[in-house]
Design an enzyme around this catalytic site. Structure first.
Site, PDB file in Angstrom:
ATOM      1  N   LYS A   1       0.955  -1.358  -0.138  1.00 13.03           N
ATOM      2  CA  LYS A   1      -0.004   0.044  -0.036  1.00 13.03           C
ATOM      3  C   LYS A   1       1.075   1.241   0.013  1.00 13.03           C
ATOM      4  O   LYS A   1       0.359   2.147  -0.484  1.00 13.03           O
ATOM      5  CB  LYS A   1      -1.038   0.249   1.311  1.00 13.03           C
ATOM      6  CG  LYS A   1      -1.864  -1.120   1.018  1.00 13.03           C
ATOM      7  CD  LYS A   1      -3.539  -0.828   1.529  1.00 13.03           C
ATOM      8  CE  LYS A   1      -4.270  -1.772   1.195  1.00 13.03           C
ATOM      9  NZ  LYS A   1      -5.710  -1.515   1.346  1.00 13.03           N
TER      10      LYS A   1
ATOM     11  N   LYS B 201      -2.962 -11.680  -6.667  1.00 15.32           N
ATOM     12  CA  LYS B 201      -4.325 -11.919  -6.059  1.00 15.32           C
ATOM     13  C   LYS B 201      -5.369 -10.821  -6.707  1.00 15.32           C
ATOM     14  O   LYS B 201      -4.994  -9.921  -7.387  1.00 15.32           O
ATOM     15  CB  LYS B 201      -4.248 -11.848  -4.559  1.00 15.32           C
ATOM     16  CG  LYS B 201      -4.262 -10.383  -4.131  1.00 15.32           C
ATOM     17  CD  LYS B 201      -4.667 -10.311  -2.632  1.00 15.32           C
ATOM     18  CE  LYS B 201      -4.731  -8.911  -2.124  1.00 15.32           C
ATOM     19  NZ  LYS B 201      -5.162  -8.644  -0.943  1.00 15.32           N
TER      20      LYS B 201
ATOM     21  N   LYS C 115      -9.266  -5.488  -4.781  1.00 10.80           N
ATOM     22  CA  LYS C 115     -10.047  -4.353  -5.331  1.00 10.80           C
ATOM     23  C   LYS C 115      -9.607  -3.214  -5.734  1.00 10.80           C
ATOM     24  O   LYS C 115     -10.119  -2.176  -6.291  1.00 10.80           O
ATOM     25  CB  LYS C 115     -11.231  -4.147  -4.156  1.00 10.80           C
ATOM     26  CG  LYS C 115     -10.566  -4.061  -2.676  1.00 10.80           C
ATOM     27  CD  LYS C 115     -11.816  -3.818  -1.746  1.00 10.80           C
ATOM     28  CE  LYS C 115     -11.466  -4.737  -0.481  1.00 10.80           C
ATOM     29  NZ  LYS C 115     -12.589  -4.688   0.555  1.00 10.80           N
TER      30      LYS C 115
HETATM   31  P1  TYM Z   1     -10.059  -7.071   3.024  1.00  6.53           P
HETATM   32  O1  TYM Z   1     -11.267  -6.061   3.162  1.00  6.53           O
HETATM   33  O2  TYM Z   1      -8.956  -6.417   2.211  1.00  6.53           O
HETATM   34  O3  TYM Z   1     -10.666  -8.399   2.500  1.00  6.53           O
HETATM   35  C1  TYM Z   1     -11.523  -9.043   3.440  1.00  6.53           C
HETATM   36  C2  TYM Z   1     -11.442 -10.492   3.280  1.00  6.53           C
HETATM   37  O4  TYM Z   1     -11.231 -10.983   1.885  1.00  6.53           O
HETATM   38  C3  TYM Z   1      -9.935 -11.954   1.941  1.00  6.53           C
HETATM   39  N1  TYM Z   1      -9.841 -11.575   0.419  1.00  6.53           N
HETATM   40  C4  TYM Z   1      -9.344 -12.762  -0.318  1.00  6.53           C
HETATM   41  N2  TYM Z   1      -9.592 -14.083  -0.293  1.00  6.53           N
HETATM   42  C5  TYM Z   1      -9.271 -14.780  -1.495  1.00  6.53           C
HETATM   43  N3  TYM Z   1      -8.942 -14.451  -2.509  1.00  6.53           N
HETATM   44  C6  TYM Z   1      -8.699 -12.872  -2.774  1.00  6.53           C
HETATM   45  N4  TYM Z   1      -8.328 -12.436  -3.895  1.00  6.53           N
HETATM   46  C7  TYM Z   1      -9.062 -12.312  -1.700  1.00  6.53           C
HETATM   47  N5  TYM Z   1      -8.741 -10.859  -1.558  1.00  6.53           N
HETATM   48  C8  TYM Z   1      -9.059 -10.488  -0.266  1.00  6.53           C
HETATM   49  C9  TYM Z   1      -9.155 -11.294   2.884  1.00  6.53           C
HETATM   50  O5  TYM Z   1      -8.255 -12.270   3.062  1.00  6.53           O
HETATM   51  C10 TYM Z   1      -9.949 -10.978   3.911  1.00  6.53           C
HETATM   52  O6  TYM Z   1     -10.490 -12.308   4.599  1.00  6.53           O
HETATM   53  N6  TYM Z   1      -7.657  -6.417   7.415  1.00  6.53           N
HETATM   54  C11 TYM Z   1      -8.905  -6.885   6.737  1.00  6.53           C
HETATM   55  C12 TYM Z   1     -10.175  -6.674   7.324  1.00  6.53           C
HETATM   56  C13 TYM Z   1     -10.040  -7.062   8.941  1.00  6.53           C
HETATM   57  C14 TYM Z   1     -10.354  -8.351   9.650  1.00  6.53           C
HETATM   58  C15 TYM Z   1     -10.130  -7.828  10.900  1.00  6.53           C
HETATM   59  C16 TYM Z   1     -10.355  -9.548   9.065  1.00  6.53           C
HETATM   60  C17 TYM Z   1      -9.936  -6.006   9.894  1.00  6.53           C
HETATM   61  N7  TYM Z   1      -9.891  -6.737  11.195  1.00  6.53           N
HETATM   62  C18 TYM Z   1     -10.267  -8.810  11.935  1.00  6.53           C
HETATM   63  C19 TYM Z   1     -10.530 -10.578  10.106  1.00  6.53           C
HETATM   64  C20 TYM Z   1     -10.294 -10.116  11.525  1.00  6.53           C
HETATM   65  C21 TYM Z   1      -8.950  -6.582   5.409  1.00  6.53           C
HETATM   66  O7  TYM Z   1      -8.515  -5.384   5.146  1.00  6.53           O
HETATM   67  O8  TYM Z   1      -9.391  -7.247   4.466  1.00  6.53           O
END
Ligand code: TYM
Length: 335
Positions: free
Chosen positions: A116, A198, A201
């Protein structure tokens, strides 16, 4: 099983607009099935999203859309706690306390921080670096046993485990040390334009990602343009990253095993296969989109879910935070 014996599950997604098929297949899809066996807490992580500049009106809209999406994906507010991170102030408060036992070196090493920082070189703010500590506080506040996430969150989860252990050993046992729940299939859905990275978004190439708000024609077009591997055989394998990714998506959305799919598409060529992947994805996302739109019209219902969710979450979170403050040596406020 009574509630005491059930494991606690916590997870969340950022409300940053485009929710991708990766977010769904790697995370949200797996949340619903845990609801009967576990105490599930699912959060819209809005505090995280502002580490990258957001337009306030869009953030408000995206937050409500993500809440509606959770419910449309089968998360039942009667069974699970659904809430918005900023509604429960203990998240930011615990993050401060955990900050004081986190090292700059370990945060500096985080892959997502480095990525990032590269992408947003003009805005490498403290929140961006500090964010994994906030994520640890999300998880630890609820004495979480299991965290269902995609592969890209494993490093952050490891930090949460380290911080829990560090705090427990510096003071006395306080936090449950959480485990990640990363499923074998779908935990790393790849870009449709570059199967070595990967699906993200923030990818500037719209053809690389399927979002959960894409309509049927857009989904068909994006799969038609998806890159493939050099031969023409529909087969899963390390030497075939593009087709393996499409087979994973097909299997998770159609319910058919990868081996059965390989047989079904043997000798049929990529064109036919890609059409089938697109149709399986459309059949999965269309009912979710319809339900999400229906829910978004019922603002009163969504607000009641949020109120109930925040009340439940805050009750648990304030108990943990009080315990943490006591152990640190802060004097409890007299009421
Ligand atoms: P975020 O919003 O980037 O993504 C949300 C969830 O989607 C999964 N993910 C994927 N899984 C498979 N293939 C992909 N290409 C892919 N892209 C994203 C991520 O692994 C995630 O599970 N930091 C986290 C959000 C968060 C969180 C937490 C998660 C904040 N607090 C506490 C678990 C527990 C995040 O930015 O996810």
């Amino acid at each position: 099983m009574n509630n005491e014996a059930k494991k606690t599950v916590f997870s969340g997604v950022q409300p940053t607009g485009k929710i991708t098929l990766g977010n769904y297949l790697g995370a949200i899809k797996n949340w619903g099935p845990l609801q009967d066996e576990c105490n599930c807490i699912y959060c819209v992580v809005d505090l995280r999203s502002i580490t990258v500049a957001q337009v306030p009106a869009d953030l408000r809209k995206n937050t409500m859309e993500l809440l509606a999406l959770y419910i449309a994906c089968g998360i039942d507010p009667q069974k699970s706690t659904l809430f918005i991170q900023s509604h429960v102030p203990q998240h930011a408060e615990l993050a401060w306390a955990l900050d004081t036992i986190s090292y700059i070196g370990e945060l500096n090493r985080m892959t997502q921080f480095k990525e990032k920082s590269r992408k947003h070189a003009e805005n490498i703010n403290m929140g961006l670096m500090n964010y994994p500590v906030l994520m640890a506080s999300d998880i630890l506040l609820y004495q979480t046993d299991l965290v269902p996430v995609g592969k890209d969150q494993i490093q952050h989860l490891e930090l949460a485990r380290n911080l829990a252990e560090r705090f427990n050993s510096r003071y006395s046992p306080t936090f449950v040390v959480p485990e990640g729940l990363v499923y074998k299939q779908g935990s790393s859905i790849k870009s449709l334009q570059d199967p070595t990275s990967k699906m993200s978004k923030s990818d500037p190439n719209d053809n690389a990602i399927i979002t959960l708000s894409d309509d049927a024609d857009t989904i068909r077009r994006k799969f038609r343009r998806a890159v493939t591997d050099s031969d023409t055989c529909v087969r899963f394998g390390e030497d075939k990253p593009a087709i393996s990714n499409l087979l994973t998506i097909y299997s998770l959305t159609s319910g058919e095993s990868i081996a059965d799919a390989e047989q079904r598409f043997a000798g049929k060529g990529y064109g036919v296969f890609k059409e089938a992947v697109a149709e399986a994805v459309i059949a999965t996302v269309e009912p979710i989109q319809q339900e999400q739109q229906r829910l978004l019209k019922d603002k009163a219902y969504l607000e009641s879910v949020l109120k109930q969710g925040a009340d439940t979450a805050e009750r648990i979170a304030s108990k943990t935070l009080a315990k943490v403050y006591r152990k640190i040596g802060f004097i409890p406020r007299v009421r």
